[in-house]
Design a protein around this motif. Structure first.
Motif, PDB file in Angstrom:
ATOM      1  N   VAL A  18       0.858  -1.178   0.000  1.00 44.66           N
ATOM      2  CA  VAL A  18       0.000   0.000   0.000  1.00 44.66           C
ATOM      3  C   VAL A  18       0.897   1.231   0.000  1.00 44.66           C
ATOM      4  N   ARG A  19       0.457   2.267  -0.717  1.00 47.13           N
ATOM      5  CA  ARG A  19       1.268   3.485  -0.833  1.00 47.13           C
ATOM      6  C   ARG A  19       0.334   4.693  -0.765  1.00 47.13           C
ATOM      7  N   LEU A  20       0.686   5.695   0.036  1.00 49.54           N
ATOM      8  CA  LEU A  20      -0.083   6.926   0.168  1.00 49.54           C
ATOM      9  C   LEU A  20       0.701   8.075  -0.455  1.00 49.54           C
ATOM     10  N   GLN A  21      -0.010   8.926  -1.163  1.00 51.66           N
ATOM     11  CA  GLN A  21       0.572  10.139  -1.736  1.00 51.66           C
ATOM     12  C   GLN A  21       0.063  11.324  -0.915  1.00 51.66           C
ATOM     13  N   LEU A  22       0.971  11.988  -0.212  1.00 57.64           N
ATOM     14  CA  LEU A  22       0.589  13.047   0.711  1.00 57.64           C
ATOM     15  C   LEU A  22       0.639  14.412   0.025  1.00 57.64           C
ATOM     16  N   PRO A  23      -0.199  15.353   0.459  1.00 59.08           N
ATOM     17  CA  PRO A  23      -0.348  16.641  -0.243  1.00 59.08           C
ATOM     18  C   PRO A  23       0.751  17.644   0.115  1.00 59.08           C
ATOM     19  N   THR A  24       1.975  17.334  -0.251  1.00 60.76           N
ATOM     20  CA  THR A  24       3.115  18.187   0.086  1.00 60.76           C
ATOM     21  C   THR A  24       3.566  19.085  -1.061  1.00 60.76           C
ATOM     22  N   SER A  25       3.098  18.828  -2.281  1.00 63.40           N
ATOM     23  CA  SER A  25       3.620  19.545  -3.438  1.00 63.40           C
ATOM     24  C   SER A  25       3.051  20.961  -3.546  1.00 63.40           C
ATOM     25  N   PHE A  26       3.916  21.908  -3.926  1.00 61.93           N
ATOM     26  CA  PHE A  26       3.513  23.281  -4.204  1.00 61.93           C
ATOM     27  C   PHE A  26       3.595  23.586  -5.699  1.00 61.93           C
ATOM     28  N   ALA A  27       3.596  22.550  -6.533  1.00 61.42           N
ATOM     29  CA  ALA A  27       3.683  22.761  -7.978  1.00 61.42           C
ATOM     30  C   ALA A  27       2.488  23.548  -8.489  1.00 61.42           C
ATOM     31  N   SER A  28       1.309  23.300  -7.906  1.00 59.57           N
ATOM     32  CA  SER A  28       0.123  24.092  -8.221  1.00 59.57           C
ATOM     33  C   SER A  28      -0.180  24.960  -7.009  1.00 59.57           C
ATOM     34  N   PRO A  29      -0.133  26.278  -7.132  1.00 59.61           N
ATOM     35  CA  PRO A  29      -0.221  27.147  -5.950  1.00 59.61           C
ATOM     36  C   PRO A  29      -1.521  27.007  -5.166  1.00 59.61           C
ATOM     37  N   ARG A  30      -2.611  26.642  -5.796  1.00 57.98           N
ATOM     38  CA  ARG A  30      -3.916  26.634  -5.135  1.00 57.98           C
ATOM     39  C   ARG A  30      -4.477  25.245  -4.883  1.00 57.98           C
ATOM     40  N   THR A  31      -3.732  24.214  -5.222  1.00 55.23           N
ATOM     41  CA  THR A  31      -4.258  22.854  -5.115  1.00 55.23           C
ATOM     42  C   THR A  31      -3.217  21.936  -4.495  1.00 55.23           C
ATOM     43  N   ARG A  32      -3.660  21.071  -3.611  1.00 51.44           N
ATOM     44  CA  ARG A  32      -2.813  20.020  -3.053  1.00 51.44           C
ATOM     45  C   ARG A  32      -3.404  18.680  -3.470  1.00 51.44           C
ATOM     46  N   THR A  33      -2.548  17.726  -3.763  1.00 50.97           N
ATOM     47  CA  THR A  33      -2.993  16.434  -4.262  1.00 50.97           C
ATOM     48  C   THR A  33      -2.820  15.366  -3.195  1.00 50.97           C
ATOM     49  N   LEU A  34      -3.893  14.630  -2.932  1.00 52.00           N
ATOM     50  CA  LEU A  34      -3.905  13.524  -1.991  1.00 52.00           C
ATOM     51  C   LEU A  34      -4.284  12.260  -2.750  1.00 52.00           C
ATOM     52  N   GLY A  35      -3.562  11.182  -2.507  1.00 54.11           N
ATOM     53  CA  GLY A  35      -3.859   9.956  -3.248  1.00 54.11           C
ATOM     54  C   GLY A  35      -3.356   8.721  -2.541  1.00 54.11           C
ATOM     55  N   GLY A  36      -3.541   7.597  -3.173  1.00 59.43           N
ATOM     56  CA  GLY A  36      -3.096   6.325  -2.620  1.00 59.43           C
ATOM     57  C   GLY A  36      -3.100   5.241  -3.674  1.00 59.43           C
ATOM     58  N   GLU A  37      -2.463   4.140  -3.332  1.00 59.78           N
ATOM     59  CA  GLU A  37      -2.333   3.015  -4.257  1.00 59.78           C
ATOM     60  C   GLU A  37      -2.287   1.712  -3.466  1.00 59.78           C
ATOM     61  N   VAL A  38      -2.975   0.720  -3.965  1.00 57.20           N
ATOM     62  CA  VAL A  38      -2.944  -0.628  -3.406  1.00 57.20           C
ATOM     63  C   VAL A  38      -2.553  -1.578  -4.530  1.00 57.20           C
ATOM     64  N   GLY A  39      -1.610  -2.487  -4.259  1.00 55.81           N
ATOM     65  CA  GLY A  39      -1.173  -3.400  -5.303  1.00 55.81           C
ATOM     66  C   GLY A  39      -0.496  -4.627  -4.732  1.00 55.81           C
ATOM     67  N   ALA A  40       0.071  -5.412  -5.621  1.00 56.81           N
ATOM     68  CA  ALA A  40       0.792  -6.614  -5.217  1.00 56.81           C
ATOM     69  C   ALA A  40       1.893  -6.892  -6.232  1.00 56.81           C
ATOM     70  N   ALA A  41       3.052  -7.283  -5.716  1.00 55.49           N
ATOM     71  CA  ALA A  41       4.193  -7.644  -6.555  1.00 55.49           C
ATOM     72  C   ALA A  41       4.387  -9.155  -6.520  1.00 55.49           C
ATOM     73  N   VAL A  42       4.806  -9.711  -7.649  1.00 54.29           N
ATOM     74  CA  VAL A  42       5.137 -11.129  -7.724  1.00 54.29           C
ATOM     75  C   VAL A  42       6.570 -11.264  -8.223  1.00 54.29           C
ATOM     76  N   LEU A  43       7.215 -12.338  -7.802  1.00 57.85           N
ATOM     77  CA  LEU A  43       8.599 -12.594  -8.175  1.00 57.85           C
ATOM     78  C   LEU A  43       8.794 -14.079  -8.379  1.00 57.85           C
ATOM     79  N   TYR A  44       9.457 -14.433  -9.477  1.00 53.71           N
ATOM     80  CA  TYR A  44       9.870 -15.821  -9.721  1.00 53.71           C
ATOM     81  C   TYR A  44      11.340 -15.797 -10.073  1.00 53.71           C
ATOM     82  N   ARG A  45      12.170 -16.376  -9.189  1.00 51.26           N
ATOM     83  CA  ARG A  45      13.622 -16.357  -9.369  1.00 51.26           C
ATOM     84  C   ARG A  45      14.150 -17.789  -9.288  1.00 51.26           C
ATOM     85  N   PRO A  46      14.208 -18.493 -10.417  1.00 52.81           N
ATOM     86  CA  PRO A  46      14.645 -19.894 -10.392  1.00 52.81           C
ATOM     87  C   PRO A  46      16.136 -20.063 -10.160  1.00 52.81           C
TER      88      PRO A  46
END
Length: 277
Positions: A145-173
């Motif tokens: 799980v990954r959260l995107q916190l509203p720290t950016s000042f790239a847009s002066p009037r807007t802060r962006t909040l977000g998140g991501e849920v996923g899964a990684a797989v690995l096969y290493r023979p």
């Protein structure tokens, strides 16, 4: 109801889950602990959002640079973005990793037919966790799980909040070769005076890495991102060259090139240096 509350709650089971068995698995057999592993980490979203995560927990600190170029001569428009990346991960247990990435600084230069402008700001901060939930033989599965916190000042009037849920797989023979993949769902919204405009996407990643020796490896990935509005955001192959020096220092040079979809950037690439602890 806060739409990101489930993402915050998902961090708790990562820390409380029972440790994985200590039998040797694919995370113990990589040819060199200092050599980077997993998908190519350079994408088209802020910080490390919508880039595949590796399955194996590591404790390391990293410094990097990343750039994107958008050139539309038919529209008399161009934009160059460059960011510094400060990252770190902590294997709090053999099967649990906490990680973070901060864009600092973030520089953007934009030009159209009559105007030019540039901006130097603090960028996005992401924090998250990975749980190596299942290993058997050469195979591993790790939700994250990954959260995107509203720290950016790239847009002066807007802060962006977000998140991501996923899964990684690995096969290493074998220690020098692996096949890896990642599937994730991400969402974000703008916080400001105007009405929020939520966005969502799905990333599918598949790739393979081969180490010619303990000091050099190459990785080739295929990335497909689907968006709620644009449909197909991008089909973007990515390539990475990975190196190590000594027992702790690693480096990765990589790039992703969108060949289909609505993504307007011509290329995204960068360099990341890491110190394995």
């Amino acid at each position: 109801m806060n739409p990101f509350r489930p993402l915050l709650a998902a961090l708790v089971p990562l820390l409380l889950a029972a440790p994985a068995a200590r039998a040797e698995g694919p995370c113990d057999t990589w040819v060199s602990p200092a050599l980077p592993e997993g998908p190519v980490p350079f994408g088209f979203q802020a910080a490390d959002v919508a880039t595949g995560r590796r399955a194996c927990p590591r404790t390391e600190v990293g410094l990097g640079v990343q750039g994107q170029a958008l050139i539309e001569t038919q529209n008399l428009y161009g934009a160059i973005t460059a960011t510094g990346l400060v990252s770190g991960s902590l294997a709090v247990r053999r099967d649990v990793e906490l990680f973070a990435t901060l864009e600092v600084p973030r520089f953007q230069y934009v030009q159209n037919a009559s105007l030019t402008g540039s901006r130097l700001t603090l960028g996005q901060l992401t924090v998250g966790g990975t749980w190596l939930g299942f290993t058997r033989g050469a195979f591993a599965l790790a939700p994250s799980v990954r959260l995107q916190l509203p720290t950016s000042f790239a847009s002066p009037r807007t802060r962006t909040l977000g998140g991501e849920v996923g899964a990684a797989v690995l096969y290493r023979p074998v220690p020098r070769f692996d096949v890896h993949g990642y599937a994730g769902v991400d969402a974000d919204l703008g916080l400001g005076a105007a009405a929020a405009q939520p966005r969502a996407g799905v990333l599918l990643n598949a790739g393979a890495a081969y180490a010619l020796c303990s000091g050099f490896a190459a990785v080739l990935d295929a990335n497909v991102r689907l968006g709620r509005r644009a449909g197909l955001d991008s089909v973007a192959p990515a390539i990475g060259l990975r190196f190590r020096a000594g027992e702790h220092f690693g480096a990765e040079l990589g790039a992703a090139l969108p060949v289909l979809g609505a993504e307007r950037s011509l290329v995204s690439g960068g360099l990341k240096l890491s110190w394995r602890l």
